[in-house]
Design a protein around this motif. Structure first.
Motif, PDB file in Angstrom:
ATOM      1  N   GLU A  95      -6.632   7.871  14.883  1.00 22.99           N
ATOM      2  CA  GLU A  95      -6.620   9.307  15.155  1.00 22.99           C
ATOM      3  C   GLU A  95      -6.526  10.139  13.883  1.00 22.99           C
ATOM      4  N   LEU A  96      -6.056   9.524  12.795  1.00 23.35           N
ATOM      5  CA  LEU A  96      -5.919  10.222  11.528  1.00 23.35           C
ATOM      6  C   LEU A  96      -6.484   9.365  10.413  1.00 23.35           C
ATOM      7  N   LEU A  97      -7.169   9.987   9.480  1.00 20.19           N
ATOM      8  CA  LEU A  97      -7.666   9.289   8.298  1.00 20.19           C
ATOM      9  C   LEU A  97      -6.795   9.648   7.097  1.00 20.19           C
ATOM     10  N   PRO A  98      -6.724   8.778   6.120  1.00 17.94           N
ATOM     11  CA  PRO A  98      -5.948   9.101   4.914  1.00 17.94           C
ATOM     12  C   PRO A  98      -6.501  10.334   4.207  1.00 17.94           C
ATOM     13  N   ASN A 102      -1.679   1.078   4.541  1.00 19.05           N
ATOM     14  CA  ASN A 102      -2.300   1.557   5.780  1.00 19.05           C
ATOM     15  C   ASN A 102      -1.311   2.324   6.654  1.00 19.05           C
ATOM     16  N   GLU A 103      -0.094   2.552   6.165  1.00 21.57           N
ATOM     17  CA  GLU A 103       0.917   3.257   6.949  1.00 21.57           C
ATOM     18  C   GLU A 103       0.970   4.699   6.464  1.00 21.57           C
ATOM     19  N   ILE A 104       0.017   5.491   6.961  1.00 20.81           N
ATOM     20  CA  ILE A 104      -0.280   6.795   6.375  1.00 20.81           C
ATOM     21  C   ILE A 104       0.685   7.895   6.810  1.00 20.81           C
ATOM     22  N   CYS A 105       1.514   7.639   7.798  1.00 19.68           N
ATOM     23  CA  CYS A 105       2.397   8.697   8.297  1.00 19.68           C
ATOM     24  C   CYS A 105       3.335   9.203   7.210  1.00 19.68           C
ATOM     25  N   GLY A 106       3.864   8.305   6.401  1.00 14.99           N
ATOM     26  CA  GLY A 106       4.784   8.722   5.351  1.00 14.99           C
ATOM     27  C   GLY A 106       4.110   9.588   4.304  1.00 14.99           C
ATOM     28  N   ASN A 158       2.171   2.455  -2.784  1.00 10.57           N
ATOM     29  CA  ASN A 158       0.990   1.608  -2.997  1.00 10.57           C
ATOM     30  C   ASN A 158      -0.297   2.406  -2.764  1.00 10.57           C
ATOM     31  N   VAL A 159      -0.530   3.371  -3.647  1.00 10.86           N
ATOM     32  CA  VAL A 159      -1.680   4.259  -3.489  1.00 10.86           C
ATOM     33  C   VAL A 159      -2.998   3.506  -3.660  1.00 10.86           C
ATOM     34  N   ASP A 160      -3.028   2.521  -4.536  1.00 12.66           N
ATOM     35  CA  ASP A 160      -4.270   1.782  -4.750  1.00 12.66           C
ATOM     36  C   ASP A 160      -4.709   1.052  -3.483  1.00 12.66           C
ATOM     37  N   ALA A 161      -3.771   0.517  -2.725  1.00 10.56           N
ATOM     38  CA  ALA A 161      -4.122  -0.093  -1.442  1.00 10.56           C
ATOM     39  C   ALA A 161      -4.574   0.979  -0.457  1.00 10.56           C
ATOM     40  N   TYR A 162      -3.876   2.089  -0.424  1.00 11.16           N
ATOM     41  CA  TYR A 162      -4.210   3.228   0.444  1.00 11.16           C
ATOM     42  C   TYR A 162      -5.650   3.696   0.232  1.00 11.16           C
ATOM     43  N   LYS A 163      -6.093   3.679  -1.022  1.00 12.30           N
ATOM     44  CA  LYS A 163      -7.450   4.152  -1.349  1.00 12.30           C
ATOM     45  C   LYS A 163      -8.537   3.247  -0.772  1.00 12.30           C
ATOM     46  N   THR A 164      -8.193   2.024  -0.393  1.00  7.25           N
ATOM     47  CA  THR A 164      -9.198   1.094   0.144  1.00  7.25           C
ATOM     48  C   THR A 164      -9.387   1.252   1.646  1.00  7.25           C
ATOM     49  N   ARG A 204      -3.367  -2.645   3.942  1.00  7.09           N
ATOM     50  CA  ARG A 204      -1.912  -2.806   3.876  1.00  7.09           C
ATOM     51  C   ARG A 204      -1.448  -3.113   2.457  1.00  7.09           C
ATOM     52  N   CYS A 205      -2.175  -3.943   1.738  1.00  6.70           N
ATOM     53  CA  CYS A 205      -1.774  -4.328   0.387  1.00  6.70           C
ATOM     54  C   CYS A 205      -3.008  -4.813  -0.364  1.00  6.70           C
ATOM     55  N   LEU A 206      -2.876  -4.951  -1.675  1.00  5.08           N
ATOM     56  CA  LEU A 206      -3.946  -5.529  -2.483  1.00  5.08           C
ATOM     57  C   LEU A 206      -3.719  -7.021  -2.694  1.00  5.08           C
ATOM     58  N   ASP A 207      -2.528  -7.381  -3.198  1.00  7.93           N
ATOM     59  CA  ASP A 207      -2.224  -8.787  -3.468  1.00  7.93           C
ATOM     60  C   ASP A 207      -1.205  -9.368  -2.494  1.00  7.93           C
TER      61      ASP A 207
END
Length: 322
Positions: free
Chosen positions: A18-21, A58-62, A87-93, A103-106
């Motif tokens: 329902e929401l995109l980053p 991927n937990e964009i609410c925060g 973890n903004v770099d993961a968020y950007k993906t 959720r994460c990169l590594d």
């Protein structure tokens, strides 16, 4: 130590998005010498609060809650408030077709907060944690904003300590509270690391609802503003929003007992689950290849079961309703 690749990279979505980053680049330049970290200092004596979002990308609410604070010019009445986009770099993906994959990169960033990992960081998430560690160590109180895979009740999670319990009860949080003893829950989580450095402060995780639901972002903002207000740091003109979810009159307190891992890729729950299912002692919870897994005690409650069980990975937390 080698770090296994993030297991969430293969996940597809069966949840409505329902929401995109949102674009965080306008807030990359913080004022602390670390990207995406903003310290708002009142200039008056008072507590140091830290609120962290995006421990999982991927937990964009925060992130939405922190953006609301920054865009609306919220400033603490006393003390200082530090806002961290972790973890903004993961968020950007983020890909709406595979939203769990960001959720994460590594590796899971909420398992790296251990002295050995932070002394010799060997993953993207551990290196980012090292950069953020001074803010965590300096915080009197810390709130870590999360969301859940399934659409279950929001919940608070915190170490079983008097000041945490007292603060959480004063929040009038009308959803489940999960308490744990340090050393008996996941190793390397952020609030446990904060608890090691805190003397009389508060360490809380707020699970705000399903990852991609609009109501989850409202829930995150509601708990964030109440967290600040209960420390006496929020201007009275700021209206506290309603909770994002319908208050649960049956919500109670739970004691986290243990975390189960899947021993094989044949791990299967005995019935479809999404969390907060309760079992009597001896009742079948799951099978793992040839092994039967039964409830070890009465009022045994499943917390955050894995969406896709993976051998060697955490698959569910067992808690006792108090």
């Amino acid at each position: 130590m080698s770090v296994p690749p993030c297991r969430f990279s293969i996940a597809a979505s069966d949840a409505p998005v329902e929401l995109l980053p949102r674009d965080l680049s306008p807030w990359q330049q913080g004022n602390c010498g670390v990207d995406y970290v903003h310290r708002l200092d009142s200039g008056q004596p008072g507590p140091e609060l830290v609120i962290q979002a995006l421990t999982h990308g991927n937990e964009i609410c925060g992130a939405n809650a922190l953006l609301w604070l920054l865009e609306n010019g919220i400033r603490p009445l006393r003390g200082a408030l530090t806002l961290i986009f972790a973890n903004v770099d993961a968020y950007k993906t983020f890909d709406p077709q595979r939203p769990f994959a960001s959720r994460c990169l590594d590796e899971d960033m909420n398992r790296v907060w251990l002295p050995a990992r932070l002394t010799c960081p060997d993953s993207h998430e551990a290196r980012r944690a090292v950069a953020l560690l001074p803010f965590v160590e300096n915080a009197d109180s810390l709130l870590d904003l999360h969301s859940t895979t399934f659409a279950v009740a929001p919940m608070l999670i915190y170490p079983q300590k008097g000041c945490n319990r007292s603060f959480a009860d004063r929040l009038d949080f009308p959803f489940p509270h999960l308490l744990y003893d340090l050393g008996s829950y996941h190793a390397g989580i952020l609030i446990s690391e904060h608890e090691r450095h805190s003397s009389g402060g508060v360490s809380l995780v707020a699970e705000c609802g399903q990852h991609f639901a609009r109501s989850t972002s409202q829930q995150a903002l509601a708990i964030t503003l109440r967290f600040i207000a209960l420390h006496g740091m929020l201007d009275g003109s700021v209206q506290l929003p309603d909770w994002g979810y319908q208050p649960d009159s049956s919500a109670g307190h739970y004691r986290i007992d243990r975390v189960l891992q899947a021993n094989s890729d044949q791990f299967r729950f005995a019935e479809p689950v999404k969390g907060f299912e309760q079992y009597s002692k001896g009742e079948l919870i799951a099978t793992d290849d040839q092994e039967l897994i039964a409830a070890p005690f009465d009022n045994c409650t499943l917390i955050m079961p894995a969406r896709v069980p993976v051998a060697g990975e955490e698959v569910v937390t067992l808690a006792e309703r108090l």
